[in-house]
Design a protein around this motif. Structure first.
Motif, mmCIF file in Angstrom:
data_model
loop_
_atom_site.group_PDB
_atom_site.id
_atom_site.type_symbol
_atom_site.label_atom_id
_atom_site.label_comp_id
_atom_site.label_asym_id
_atom_site.label_seq_id
_atom_site.Cartn_x
_atom_site.Cartn_y
_atom_site.Cartn_z
ATOM 1 N N MET A 1 0.940 -1.610 -0.212
ATOM 2 C CA MET A 1 0.363 -0.187 -0.431
ATOM 3 C C MET A 1 0.740 0.971 -0.618
ATOM 4 S SD MET A 1 -2.991 1.222 -0.916
ATOM 5 C CE MET A 1 -3.571 -0.690 0.056
ATOM 6 N N VAL A 2 1.708 1.388 0.655
ATOM 7 C CA VAL A 2 2.970 2.613 0.319
ATOM 8 C C VAL A 2 3.506 2.417 -0.793
ATOM 9 C CG1 VAL A 2 5.165 3.118 1.735
ATOM 10 C CG2 VAL A 2 3.790 1.950 3.400
ATOM 11 N N ALA A 3 3.373 1.717 -1.092
ATOM 12 C CA ALA A 3 4.537 1.338 -2.633
ATOM 13 C C ALA A 3 3.883 2.213 -3.821
ATOM 14 C CB ALA A 3 5.160 -0.298 -2.645
ATOM 15 N N LEU A 4 1.920 1.439 -3.639
ATOM 16 C CA LEU A 4 0.840 1.690 -4.539
ATOM 17 C C LEU A 4 0.881 3.369 -3.930
ATOM 18 C CD1 LEU A 4 -0.750 1.586 -6.735
ATOM 19 C CD2 LEU A 4 -2.724 0.938 -5.470
ATOM 20 N N LYS A 5 1.351 4.262 -3.017
ATOM 21 C CA LYS A 5 0.470 5.618 -3.051
ATOM 22 C C LYS A 5 1.822 6.067 -3.207
ATOM 23 C CE LYS A 5 -2.132 5.804 1.620
ATOM 24 N NZ LYS A 5 -1.807 5.115 2.427
ATOM 25 N N ARG A 6 3.012 5.786 -2.584
ATOM 26 C CA ARG A 6 4.789 6.712 -3.710
ATOM 27 C C ARG A 6 4.067 6.847 -4.933
ATOM 28 N NH1 ARG A 6 8.680 4.141 0.615
ATOM 29 N NH2 ARG A 6 8.013 5.179 1.896
ATOM 30 N N ILE A 7 3.451 5.864 -5.516
ATOM 31 C CA ILE A 7 3.670 6.167 -7.152
ATOM 32 C C ILE A 7 2.548 6.795 -7.581
ATOM 33 C CG2 ILE A 7 2.829 4.673 -9.249
ATOM 34 C CD1 ILE A 7 4.159 1.676 -7.523
ATOM 35 N N ILE A 8 1.605 7.118 -6.723
ATOM 36 C CA ILE A 8 0.631 7.930 -6.911
ATOM 37 C C ILE A 8 1.032 9.440 -6.991
ATOM 38 C CG2 ILE A 8 -1.749 8.353 -6.587
ATOM 39 C CD1 ILE A 8 -2.942 5.938 -6.256
ATOM 40 N N ILE A 9 1.201 9.055 -5.581
ATOM 41 C CA ILE A 9 1.409 10.779 -5.442
ATOM 42 C C ILE A 9 2.756 11.468 -6.377
ATOM 43 C CG2 ILE A 9 3.091 11.979 -3.970
ATOM 44 C CD1 ILE A 9 1.641 10.060 -1.693
ATOM 45 N N ILE A 10 3.922 10.660 -6.441
ATOM 46 C CA ILE A 10 5.023 10.597 -7.396
ATOM 47 C C ILE A 10 4.490 11.219 -9.563
ATOM 48 C CG2 ILE A 10 7.259 10.945 -8.292
ATOM 49 C CD1 ILE A 10 7.482 9.194 -6.012
ATOM 50 N N ALA A 11 2.993 10.300 -9.187
ATOM 51 C CA ALA A 11 2.797 10.247 -11.280
ATOM 52 C C ALA A 11 2.223 11.494 -11.393
ATOM 53 C CB ALA A 11 2.075 9.060 -10.854
ATOM 54 N N MET A 12 1.503 12.370 -10.218
ATOM 55 C CA MET A 12 0.825 12.890 -10.367
ATOM 56 C C MET A 12 1.397 14.518 -10.993
ATOM 57 S SD MET A 12 -1.266 15.876 -7.808
ATOM 58 C CE MET A 12 -2.250 17.136 -8.757
ATOM 59 N N PRO A 13 2.871 14.992 -11.028
ATOM 60 C CA PRO A 13 3.532 15.599 -11.259
ATOM 61 C C PRO A 13 4.515 14.985 -12.591
ATOM 62 C CG PRO A 13 4.659 15.221 -9.106
ATOM 63 C CD PRO A 13 3.249 14.720 -9.494
ATOM 64 N N ALA A 14 4.606 13.737 -12.664
ATOM 65 C CA ALA A 14 5.765 12.733 -13.987
ATOM 66 C C ALA A 14 4.510 12.673 -14.771
ATOM 67 C CB ALA A 14 5.621 11.511 -13.338
ATOM 68 N N SER A 15 2.714 12.502 -14.464
ATOM 69 C CA SER A 15 1.940 12.142 -15.538
ATOM 70 C C SER A 15 2.336 13.943 -16.432
ATOM 71 C CB SER A 15 0.831 12.303 -15.298
ATOM 72 O OG SER A 15 -0.086 13.074 -14.275
ATOM 73 N N MET A 16 1.873 14.383 -15.550
ATOM 74 C CA MET A 16 1.725 16.480 -16.547
ATOM 75 C C MET A 16 3.184 16.464 -16.930
ATOM 76 S SD MET A 16 -0.987 17.097 -15.873
ATOM 77 C CE MET A 16 -0.705 18.960 -16.836
ATOM 78 N N GLY A 17 4.657 16.059 -16.825
ATOM 79 C CA GLY A 17 5.101 16.055 -17.838
ATOM 80 C C GLY A 17 5.533 15.282 -18.684
ATOM 81 N N ALA A 18 4.473 14.136 -18.735
ATOM 82 C CA ALA A 18 4.581 13.285 -19.526
ATOM 83 C C ALA A 18 4.090 13.714 -20.307
ATOM 84 C CB ALA A 18 4.718 11.494 -19.235
ATOM 85 N N ILE A 19 2.451 14.567 -20.552
ATOM 86 C CA ILE A 19 1.823 14.916 -21.286
ATOM 87 C C ILE A 19 2.243 16.102 -22.329
ATOM 88 C CG2 ILE A 19 0.134 16.117 -20.381
ATOM 89 C CD1 ILE A 19 -1.073 13.932 -22.256
ATOM 90 N N VAL A 20 2.472 17.032 -21.207
ATOM 91 C CA VAL A 20 3.327 17.757 -21.653
ATOM 92 C C VAL A 20 4.601 18.185 -22.981
ATOM 93 C CG1 VAL A 20 4.826 20.367 -21.353
ATOM 94 C CG2 VAL A 20 2.163 20.378 -20.290
ATOM 95 N N VAL A 21 5.433 17.286 -22.429
ATOM 96 C CA VAL A 21 6.020 16.539 -23.438
ATOM 97 C C VAL A 21 5.958 15.903 -24.591
ATOM 98 C CG1 VAL A 21 8.397 15.765 -24.300
ATOM 99 C CG2 VAL A 21 8.511 16.800 -22.687
ATOM 100 N N ASP A 22 5.467 15.909 -24.508
ATOM 101 C CA ASP A 22 4.455 14.448 -25.660
ATOM 102 C C ASP A 22 3.785 15.527 -26.742
ATOM 103 O OD1 ASP A 22 3.144 12.409 -27.118
ATOM 104 O OD2 ASP A 22 1.152 11.829 -25.927
ATOM 105 N N SER A 23 3.724 16.737 -25.646
ATOM 106 C CA SER A 23 2.510 17.474 -27.232
ATOM 107 C C SER A 23 3.329 18.636 -27.917
ATOM 108 C CB SER A 23 1.551 18.373 -26.264
ATOM 109 O OG SER A 23 2.201 19.426 -25.135
ATOM 110 N N PHE A 24 4.751 18.436 -27.329
ATOM 111 C CA PHE A 24 5.217 20.155 -28.225
ATOM 112 C C PHE A 24 5.352 19.460 -29.842
ATOM 113 C CE2 PHE A 24 8.339 20.592 -24.327
ATOM 114 C CZ PHE A 24 7.592 21.172 -24.128
ATOM 115 N N ASP A 25 5.222 18.348 -30.263
ATOM 116 C CA ASP A 25 5.022 18.039 -31.682
ATOM 117 C C ASP A 25 4.120 18.080 -32.265
ATOM 118 O OD1 ASP A 25 4.614 15.478 -31.297
ATOM 119 O OD2 ASP A 25 6.394 15.043 -32.169
ATOM 120 N N LYS A 26 2.738 18.291 -31.471
ATOM 121 C CA LYS A 26 1.690 18.195 -32.227
ATOM 122 C C LYS A 26 1.002 19.222 -32.642
ATOM 123 C CE LYS A 26 0.615 13.715 -30.570
ATOM 124 N NZ LYS A 26 2.271 13.424 -29.904
ATOM 125 N N GLU A 27 0.543 19.582 -34.147
ATOM 126 C CA GLU A 27 0.291 21.294 -34.643
ATOM 127 C C GLU A 27 -1.431 20.777 -35.172
ATOM 128 O OE1 GLU A 27 3.722 20.924 -36.920
ATOM 129 O OE2 GLU A 27 4.393 21.714 -34.827
#
Length: 131
Positions: free
Chosen positions: A105-131
């Protein structure tokens, strides 16, 4: 406009997630939040992550055109989040802060906590080449 998901998109999601997962994964505050934050708060973070991914994806990646592509839109959000969570889990595993067997449960919580900003970084970088 066709929005598909290919290896270039996958690599961009991984790089974007990694860029924000690494500095946050190394903080003791994130580790402790995984131990102390209530499950209701964890679910709120997960919900916020998915909402912000959806909003950003709707505006930038899909350019507000999802009328006939709603399943693709939803799948894209899920794929981006799962990939970001995988990157977070890998980073935490590498630094020995992912107690999957002893405290799952601690492992899952840590993943979810850190995935919040990480997922935003992921989608922002992924959108760079979209026009």
């Amino acid at each position: 406009m066709q929005v598909s998901f290919n290896m270039e998109d996958a690599s961009q999601v991984f790089v974007g997630a990694f860029a924000l997962a690494v500095p946050i994964s190394f903080t003791e505050e994130a580790w402790r939040l995984g131990e102390t934050l209530a499950l209701s708060n964890i679910f709120m973070l997960l919900g916020l992550s998915l909402i912000f991914l959806a909003l950003f994806s709707y505006q930038s990646v899909f350019q507000r055109q999802i009328n006939h592509r709603l399943p693709v839109f939803v799948l894209r959000i899920v794929i981006d989040y799962v990939m970001a969570a995988m990157v977070v889990a890998l980073v935490l595993l590498c630094i020995d802060k992912l107690p999957l067997l002893s405290e799952p449960m601690v492992a899952l919580k840590r993943i979810i906590i850190i995935a919040m900003p990480a997922s935003m970084g992921a989608i922002v970088v992924d959108s760079f080449d979209k026009e």
